[in-house]
Enzyme design. Structure first.
Site, PDB file in Angstrom:
ATOM      1  CD  GLU A 292      -2.737   1.644   2.539  1.00 13.37           C
ATOM      2  OE1 GLU A 292      -3.796   2.260   2.890  1.00 13.37           O
ATOM      3  OE2 GLU A 292      -2.332   0.605   3.767  1.00 13.37           O
ATOM      4  CE  LYS A 355      -8.562   1.031   3.173  1.00  8.46           C
ATOM      5  NZ  LYS A 355      -7.790   1.919   3.935  1.00  8.46           N
ATOM      6  CB  CYS A 405      -5.109  -1.026   4.506  1.00 10.32           C
ATOM      7  SG  CYS A 405      -5.156  -0.470   6.519  1.00 10.32           S
TER       8      CYS A 405
END
Length: 533
Positions: A292, A355, A405
């Site tokens: 990430e 995301k 994440c």
């Protein structure tokens, strides 16, 4: 407000009512409830002190059983939950110390406030269980149902935070986790509470005499053995073959969070990733994966950086990297996307995923106009969510289910664009140092692999990076804090969908409804049964 002065509202009836409701007795029970919550947290990653799981839930069940009303159960559950989350989520404080000058003073108050809020979920579970059923096996069943319902709500209310669900206690081994392929992590929590709390029935004053008194303990032991046995049988099956023609290189650069966004370190960070990616290997990789927000550049806007990255992209393959992208929000204000980008050997972006589930106060500030707070991540601009959970298509790879994440902690994802054949989790756990947080995060990602019957590839900046098969078994890994690479084949998905992937939480919901129906029928029969003269 809890009316603690009312004796009948808090703790149990005993032969010596005056002693039972004295201040020292109440204080001891409060301390006991909190201690049991801490024990429950120690049964989770990375400690896995599994026997404490049974001590914690048998003890909490006994406290709830002893209370006269739901108010006492509510108090016991809140104290249990407070200690449970204080211990289990202590790693969150680490993120505040990354910028200690600005946020350090908030570390302990923030963890305490979050724990106090989350404690209302186990409190509600205990209070509701007591209101549904007064005592005995009915209370045990109601306790398991209400606890599971509270965990499900915690995973959905206010964007959800399903971290450290109690079913994760079985991460001590691969075998008991396999039940998640059938019932999911929420179902595993239901089963866990049922088995762990059952020995509390043996401690009741009204328990039958002799050997029958210990029947719940025997049933719990048999249940644990059955859970383990199911997993052992499932893991004894043939291992799926690897995906032909795919060789992955996962890069773990271990960049400290304090360095990550320092402009003076930008070039050295990029060079570090490039050097690790270019290491020679007996079998050259076809695809390279960075974690990430791997490098501190706006990759999509900087052709020179993409050209530098393209130098390590394998011929005919791709480099997959977490990256920040700059966009405008719905009010045309500057905003950011936390993205996963795929670059081809020419440095062109050929695929992207944004995301969807963002971290409150980490990536954006809820109610920014009202709360005088800033997000923890670099800069003053908030991140905005992507449109949907979409499958990532990259040439030479099967379709991937990306999880950036903490998206990995949410079960039962619905993918747009087809069914993924593997899960890709890119994350930056450098925020949490060497605390328990990265271990808990990795376990949650592994359980997603078991639930979906899909292999997991995980690239984490500071670890834990890993490759697991579709059963969640670790094939390759890099420990927390290590610098290095993983060169590995991509395991294949299972032949078909798991039961959980197909049905989701519907069977669990039906089981819980049937449990409540059984309690209601039993109470009705007891109420209408003729009384002895």
């Amino acid at each position: 407000m809890l009316h603690l002065s009312r004796k009948t509202d808090v703790w149990p009836r005993t032969r010596d009512r005056r002693a039972a409701y004295s201040a020292p007795s109440l204080a001891l029970r409060c301390v006991l409830a909190a201690s049991l919550g801490g024990f429950a947290a120690l049964s989770l990653a990375p400690f896995f002190l599994t026997p404490l799981l049974f001590v914690a839930f048998a003890g909490l069940f006994r406290l709830v059983d002893q209370t006269r009303t739901w108010r006492g159960a509510l108090l016991a559950g809140w104290l249990f939950g407070l200690a449970h989350f204080l211990v289990g989520l202590s790693w969150i404080a680490e993120s505040f110390y990354v910028d200690a000058e600005q946020f350090g003073a908030l570390a302990i108050p923030a963890v305490a406030a979050l724990s106090a809020f989350l404690a209302f979920f186990p409190a509600a579970a205990c209070g509701v269980a007591k209101s549904i059923s007064v005592t005995g096996w009915r209370l045990l069943l109601a306790f398991a149902v209400s606890w599971t319902a509270a965990e499900w709500l915690r995973g959905h209310v206010l964007t959800g935070f399903p971290w450290n669900l109690i079913g994760y206690a079985w991460g001590v081994a691969d075998e008991p986790l396999q039940a998640a392929s059938v019932i999911g992590i929420y179902g595993l929590s239901f089963l866990t509470v049922l088995l762990a709390a059952a020995p509390g029935l043996c401690l009741r004053e009204a328990a039958p005499p002799g050997l029958r008194r210990w029947a719940p303990l025997v049933i719990a032991a048999v249940g644990v053995l059955a859970l383990w046995g199911f997993g052992a049988v499932r893991l004894a099956g043939p291992t799926a073959a690897d995906v032909p023609g795919v060789r992955l290189r996962i890069v773990q650069a271990s960049i400290p969070q304090t360095m990550k966004w320092d402009p003076r370190e930008s070039q050295s960070i990029l060079d570090h990733y490039l050097a690790l990616s270019a290491r020679p290997a007996p079998v050259q990789p076809t695809h390279i994966i960075w974690p990430e927000t791997a490098v501190p550049y706006l990759i999509a806007e900087d052709a020179s950086i993409r050209n530098a990255m393209a130098a390590v992209v394998p011929s005919g393959g791709a480099l997959l990297s977490g990256a920040v992208r700059r966009v405008a929000d719905f009010e045309e204000r500057p905003a950011l996307l936390n993205s996963l980008l795929a670059l081809d050997p020419s440095g062109d972006i050929i695929s992207a995923y944004d995301k969807v589930r963002l971290v409150p106060f980490g990536e954006y500030t809820p109610l920014r106009q009202v709360l005088p707070l800033q997000k923890l991540t670099e800069g003053s601009i908030d991140y905005v969510p992507g449109d949907a959970r979409t499958v990532l298509a990259v040439p030479g790879l099967p379709p991937a289910g990306p999880m950036i994440c903490y998206e990995a902690i949410f079960p039962s994802a619905a993918w747009r664009g087809g069914q993924p054949q593997w899960l890709l989790n890119v994350t930056n756990d450098a925020w949490f140092g060497t605390s328990s947080g990265p271990y808990q995060h990795f376990l949650a990602a592994r359980v997603r692999a078991i639930e979906e019957g899909l292999p997991l590839v995980r690239a984490a900046n500071t670890g834990i990076s890993a490759v697991t098969d579709a059963y969640g078994r670790i094939r390759h890994s890099l420990p927390l804090g290590a610098v290095g690479i993983i060169d590995a084949a991509l395991p294949a998905a299972l032949g078909g969908q798991t039961l959980y992937a197909f049905f989701g939480d519907a069977p669990l919901a039906l089981t819980m409804l049937l449990s409540l129906g059984l309690i209601a029928v039993s109470r009705r029969r007891e109420a209408t049964a003729p009384q002895p003269p």
